[in-house]
Design a protein around this motif. Structure first.
Motif, PDB file in Angstrom:
ATOM      1  N   ARG A  97      25.628  16.032  36.247  1.00 47.25           N
ATOM      2  CA  ARG A  97      26.395  15.529  34.939  1.00 47.25           C
ATOM      3  C   ARG A  97      25.722  14.053  34.959  1.00 47.25           C
ATOM      4  NH1 ARG A  97      29.636  11.906  33.045  1.00 47.25           N
ATOM      5  NH2 ARG A  97      30.438  11.308  35.283  1.00 47.25           N
ATOM      6  N   LEU A  98      25.929  13.405  35.829  1.00 46.47           N
ATOM      7  CA  LEU A  98      25.126  12.680  35.516  1.00 46.47           C
ATOM      8  C   LEU A  98      23.785  11.670  35.015  1.00 46.47           C
ATOM      9  CD1 LEU A  98      26.937   9.820  37.956  1.00 46.47           C
ATOM     10  CD2 LEU A  98      26.828   9.233  35.558  1.00 46.47           C
ATOM     11  N   CYS A  99      22.315  13.059  35.392  1.00 46.87           N
ATOM     12  CA  CYS A  99      21.299  13.506  35.223  1.00 46.87           C
ATOM     13  C   CYS A  99      21.211  13.079  34.179  1.00 46.87           C
ATOM     14  CB  CYS A  99      20.868  14.707  36.348  1.00 46.87           C
ATOM     15  SG  CYS A  99      20.535  13.700  38.666  1.00 46.87           S
ATOM     16  N   SER A 100      22.053  14.673  34.032  1.00 43.56           N
ATOM     17  CA  SER A 100      22.024  15.207  32.256  1.00 43.56           C
ATOM     18  C   SER A 100      22.549  14.065  31.500  1.00 43.56           C
ATOM     19  CB  SER A 100      23.164  16.102  31.610  1.00 43.56           C
ATOM     20  OG  SER A 100      22.974  16.717  30.784  1.00 43.56           O
ATOM     21  N   TRP A 101      23.676  13.092  31.478  1.00 39.86           N
ATOM     22  CA  TRP A 101      23.790  12.384  30.530  1.00 39.86           C
ATOM     23  C   TRP A 101      22.710  11.046  30.532  1.00 39.86           C
ATOM     24  CZ3 TRP A 101      28.480   9.809  29.060  1.00 39.86           C
ATOM     25  CH2 TRP A 101      29.003   8.249  28.670  1.00 39.86           C
ATOM     26  N   ASP A 103      19.167  11.610  31.392  1.00 40.85           N
ATOM     27  CA  ASP A 103      18.172  11.987  30.338  1.00 40.85           C
ATOM     28  C   ASP A 103      18.078  12.633  29.677  1.00 40.85           C
ATOM     29  OD1 ASP A 103      16.234  12.021  33.313  1.00 40.85           O
ATOM     30  OD2 ASP A 103      16.888  14.235  33.506  1.00 40.85           O
ATOM     31  N   ASP A 104      19.879  12.998  28.980  1.00 39.05           N
ATOM     32  CA  ASP A 104      19.905  13.483  27.551  1.00 39.05           C
ATOM     33  C   ASP A 104      20.909  12.320  26.369  1.00 39.05           C
ATOM     34  OD1 ASP A 104      19.533  16.180  27.879  1.00 39.05           O
ATOM     35  OD2 ASP A 104      21.008  16.934  29.174  1.00 39.05           O
ATOM     36  N   LYS A 105      22.288  11.908  27.166  1.00 41.81           N
ATOM     37  CA  LYS A 105      22.286  10.686  25.676  1.00 41.81           C
ATOM     38  C   LYS A 105      21.326   9.995  25.918  1.00 41.81           C
ATOM     39  CE  LYS A 105      26.955   8.922  25.785  1.00 41.81           C
ATOM     40  NZ  LYS A 105      27.154   9.394  24.011  1.00 41.81           N
ATOM     41  N   PHE A 106      21.204   9.100  27.324  1.00 40.35           N
ATOM     42  CA  PHE A 106      20.584   7.624  27.459  1.00 40.35           C
ATOM     43  C   PHE A 106      19.332   7.905  26.529  1.00 40.35           C
ATOM     44  CE2 PHE A 106      19.136   4.305  29.221  1.00 40.35           C
ATOM     45  CZ  PHE A 106      19.197   2.944  29.208  1.00 40.35           C
ATOM     46  N   ASN A 107      18.755   8.705  27.242  1.00 47.32           N
ATOM     47  CA  ASN A 107      17.095   8.839  26.190  1.00 47.32           C
ATOM     48  C   ASN A 107      16.934   9.073  25.238  1.00 47.32           C
ATOM     49  OD1 ASN A 107      14.996   9.572  26.956  1.00 47.32           O
ATOM     50  ND2 ASN A 107      15.168  11.114  25.832  1.00 47.32           N
ATOM     51  N   ALA A 108      17.924   9.201  24.503  1.00 44.96           N
ATOM     52  CA  ALA A 108      18.677   9.949  23.258  1.00 44.96           C
ATOM     53  C   ALA A 108      18.525   8.597  22.075  1.00 44.96           C
ATOM     54  CB  ALA A 108      19.176  11.052  22.557  1.00 44.96           C
ATOM     55  N   GLU A 109      20.101   7.745  22.887  1.00 43.48           N
ATOM     56  CA  GLU A 109      20.452   6.516  21.777  1.00 43.48           C
ATOM     57  C   GLU A 109      19.297   5.102  22.366  1.00 43.48           C
ATOM     58  OE1 GLU A 109      24.458   6.532  23.470  1.00 43.48           O
ATOM     59  OE2 GLU A 109      25.028   8.868  22.130  1.00 43.48           O
ATOM     60  N   CYS A 110      18.868   5.346  23.283  1.00 49.38           N
ATOM     61  CA  CYS A 110      18.481   3.586  24.475  1.00 49.38           C
ATOM     62  C   CYS A 110      17.000   4.558  24.395  1.00 49.38           C
ATOM     63  CB  CYS A 110      19.136   3.166  25.961  1.00 49.38           C
ATOM     64  SG  CYS A 110      20.686   3.564  25.122  1.00 49.38           S
ATOM     65  N   THR A 111      16.243   4.905  25.224  1.00 44.06           N
ATOM     66  CA  THR A 111      15.015   5.046  26.104  1.00 44.06           C
ATOM     67  C   THR A 111      13.962   5.042  24.812  1.00 44.06           C
ATOM     68  OG1 THR A 111      15.536   5.816  28.358  1.00 44.06           O
ATOM     69  CG2 THR A 111      13.140   5.619  27.725  1.00 44.06           C
ATOM     70  N   ARG A 112      13.923   6.215  24.294  1.00 49.59           N
ATOM     71  CA  ARG A 112      13.281   7.565  23.542  1.00 49.59           C
ATOM     72  C   ARG A 112      13.238   6.244  22.210  1.00 49.59           C
ATOM     73  NH1 ARG A 112      14.816  12.227  23.000  1.00 49.59           N
ATOM     74  NH2 ARG A 112      16.219  12.040  21.193  1.00 49.59           N
ATOM     75  N   PRO A 113      14.287   5.926  21.516  1.00 49.32           N
ATOM     76  CA  PRO A 113      13.857   5.121  19.822  1.00 49.32           C
ATOM     77  C   PRO A 113      13.464   4.064  20.238  1.00 49.32           C
ATOM     78  CG  PRO A 113      16.596   5.285  20.829  1.00 49.32           C
ATOM     79  CD  PRO A 113      15.682   5.853  21.511  1.00 49.32           C
ATOM     80  N   LEU A 165      20.272  11.410  43.434  1.00 44.76           N
ATOM     81  CA  LEU A 165      18.647  12.412  41.974  1.00 44.76           C
ATOM     82  C   LEU A 165      20.279  10.975  40.746  1.00 44.76           C
ATOM     83  CD1 LEU A 165      16.387  12.998  41.288  1.00 44.76           C
ATOM     84  CD2 LEU A 165      18.226  15.381  41.106  1.00 44.76           C
ATOM     85  N   ALA A 166      20.763  10.650  40.619  1.00 45.68           N
ATOM     86  CA  ALA A 166      21.942  10.412  39.461  1.00 45.68           C
ATOM     87  C   ALA A 166      21.388   8.378  39.801  1.00 45.68           C
ATOM     88  CB  ALA A 166      22.861  10.521  39.736  1.00 45.68           C
ATOM     89  N   ASP A 167      21.493   8.443  41.033  1.00 45.80           N
ATOM     90  CA  ASP A 167      20.649   6.825  40.408  1.00 45.80           C
ATOM     91  C   ASP A 167      18.849   6.771  40.250  1.00 45.80           C
ATOM     92  OD1 ASP A 167      22.907   5.438  41.995  1.00 45.80           O
ATOM     93  OD2 ASP A 167      22.758   6.776  43.801  1.00 45.80           O
TER      94      ASP A 167
END
Length: 226
Positions: A97-101, A103-113, A165-167
């Protein structure tokens, strides 16, 4: 080791997905040859190695493996020590769940932009950064740090009392942003202490040595005491 048995990771330095796999390989003490694939340049063979056109790609056991989460779980099952996925099903659920958080949400909102505007546009010569996009991404980082703080107030690590792996997934994303000094460490002591702890692991050393030509790391980036 001959060319057929050499383990190779096709990657790019400041990709959180590539860094996630690099951390797992290093934690498992799997010797790997890192091969940079500047996929936006002519001559890249990314589409041959992965029809999805995405990095990382790991050549191992005579196969080309793609998708960072699938690669990491394959590595954890193939080289079970040290374990990065818990034994209990409910605990594995929380890690995934946290890996998805991240890789998906954090990446879309923070890392990628933020990385697209502040790093990749410059590297790929694709124009100038959009300040509004960067500002929104930086604001989102603080929201995510608050969420991480809420987890760490009750856990030693993000998914529980042991590192998982979440960390590594979270640290892979945050380390990219920290490279360009876009993490406000004064916002959360808990998150800073967590990152200092994981940043101090031997597995992190190669990431701290990264240097993307034309994009210099923040002065504190490689410091363990920051």
């Amino acid at each position: 080791m001959n060319s057929q048995s050499t383990i190779r990771l096709y990657h790019i330095a400041l990709s959180p997905f590539c860094r996630k796999v690099r951390l797992v390989l290093a934690e498992k003490r799997i010797e790997v040859e890192l091969v940079e694939d500047r996929y936006w340049e002519p001559g890249s063979e990314i589409w041959r190695r992965n029809p999805a056109g995405k990095l990382p790609v790991l050549r191992m056991d005579g196969r080309l493996l793609a998708e960072s989460q699938a690669i990491c779980e394959y590595l954890d099952e193939s080289v079970p020590t040290p374990a990065l996925m818990p034994h209990a099903a409910i605990d594995r659920y929380e890690v995934r769940r946290l890996c998805s958080w991240f890789d998906d949400k954090f990446n879309a909102e923070c890392t990628r932009p933020v990385m697209n505007e502040r790093v990749w546009k410059k590297v790929m010569r694709a124009g100038y950064p959009d300040s509004r996009t960067v500002k929104a991404g930086l604001s989102a980082i603080r929201y995510h740090m608050d969420y991480m703080k809420s987890l760490l107030e009750h856990r030693r690590w993000l998914a529980g009392d042991v590192m998982t792996l979440a960390d590594f997934t979270a640290a892979a994303h945050i380390s990219c942003l920290d490279y360009i000094s876009d993490v406000d460490w004064t916002h959360s002591t808990e998150v800073q202490e967590w990152y200092a702890k994981i940043k101090s692991r031997p597995a992190f050393r190669s990431l701290l040595a990264d240097h993307l030509p034309g994009v210099h790391p923040a002065p504190h980036y490689a410091l363990l005491d920051f």
